[in-house]
Write a protein that holds these residues in place. Structure first.
Motif, mmCIF file in Angstrom:
data_model
loop_
_atom_site.group_PDB
_atom_site.id
_atom_site.type_symbol
_atom_site.label_atom_id
_atom_site.label_comp_id
_atom_site.label_asym_id
_atom_site.label_seq_id
_atom_site.Cartn_x
_atom_site.Cartn_y
_atom_site.Cartn_z
ATOM 1 N N HIS A 37 46.525 23.288 69.257
ATOM 2 C CA HIS A 37 46.596 24.654 68.733
ATOM 3 C C HIS A 37 47.675 25.434 69.470
ATOM 4 N N THR A 38 48.054 26.547 68.869
ATOM 5 C CA THR A 38 48.996 27.461 69.502
ATOM 6 C C THR A 38 48.185 28.630 70.033
ATOM 7 N N THR A 39 48.256 28.847 71.344
ATOM 8 C CA THR A 39 47.427 29.870 71.975
ATOM 9 C C THR A 39 48.111 31.223 72.043
ATOM 10 N N LYS A 40 49.431 31.236 71.915
ATOM 11 C CA LYS A 40 50.176 32.484 72.045
ATOM 12 C C LYS A 40 51.520 32.313 71.355
ATOM 13 N N ALA A 41 51.972 33.372 70.681
ATOM 14 C CA ALA A 41 53.296 33.357 70.059
ATOM 15 C C ALA A 41 53.926 34.736 70.189
ATOM 16 N N THR A 42 55.224 34.752 70.402
ATOM 17 C CA THR A 42 55.982 36.000 70.409
ATOM 18 C C THR A 42 57.195 35.829 69.505
ATOM 19 N N VAL A 43 57.569 36.911 68.838
ATOM 20 C CA VAL A 43 58.701 36.885 67.916
ATOM 21 C C VAL A 43 59.463 38.199 68.033
ATOM 22 N N ASP A 44 60.756 38.117 68.306
ATOM 23 C CA ASP A 44 61.666 39.263 68.228
ATOM 24 C C ASP A 44 62.679 38.887 67.156
ATOM 25 N N LEU A 45 62.317 39.147 65.898
ATOM 26 C CA LEU A 45 63.051 38.623 64.747
ATOM 27 C C LEU A 45 64.336 39.406 64.487
ATOM 28 N N ARG A 46 65.344 39.061 65.252
ATOM 29 C CA ARG A 46 66.693 39.619 65.089
ATOM 30 C C ARG A 46 67.654 38.649 65.740
ATOM 31 N N GLU A 47 68.898 38.690 65.311
ATOM 32 C CA GLU A 47 69.901 37.826 65.938
ATOM 33 C C GLU A 47 69.991 38.179 67.415
ATOM 34 N N GLY A 48 69.840 37.181 68.272
ATOM 35 C CA GLY A 48 69.796 37.391 69.715
ATOM 36 C C GLY A 48 68.389 37.593 70.237
#
Length: 138
Positions: A37-48
């Motif tokens: 399973h995936t216990t944690k996810a982070t996303v900063d959805l922009r180039e860079g």
């Protein structure tokens, strides 16, 4: 070597895109088998922008972080990213039965091409099942 996996998701592009790019959704589908399973996810959805997912065996025996940097974002169409010295592209395209999601990525030397393709395909299949199940309940 480049490896390609793909699936078709029977849902509108906005739902497919959101499930692929939202941490609360990612932790629900991002696993190649039921014992992970995936216990944690982070996303900063922009180039860079940075992303990461913590993937762990449910029995606690092992885990790893999958992380990288987004290099190109075309909303509802394409995500490109770098992870370590490897690159990947995710394409979202309309198909006759829904949205075709294709991931093309650089292989790594530790695991066989078949293992890598199988693992990434299993995760993508899990993604499609998750989005389609969520689509039916909303």
């Amino acid at each position: 070597m480049r490896i390609s996996v793909e699936t078709t998701v029977a849902a509108p592009i906005d739902r497919v895109w959101r499930a692929y790019t939202t941490p609360a959704d990612i932790v629900k589908w991002n696993a190649a088998s039921d014992d992970w399973h995936t216990t944690k996810a982070t996303v900063d959805l922009r180039e860079g922008g940075l992303f990461s997912s913590r993937m762990e065996a449910k029995d606690g025996s092992m885990g790893f972080d999958f992380a990288g940097t987004y290099t190109k974002i075309v909303k509802h169409q394409r995500i490109e990213y770098a992870f370590g010295d490897r690159k990947a592209e995710v394409e979202f395209a309309p198909g006759p039965d829904g949205i075709v999601v294709r991931v093309v990525f650089d292989s790594e030397p530790t695991h066989s091409v078949e293992q890598q393709q199988g693992g990434w395909q299993a995760i993508l299949d899990s993604f499609a099942r998750y989005v389609e199940a969520k689509q039916k309940t909303s």
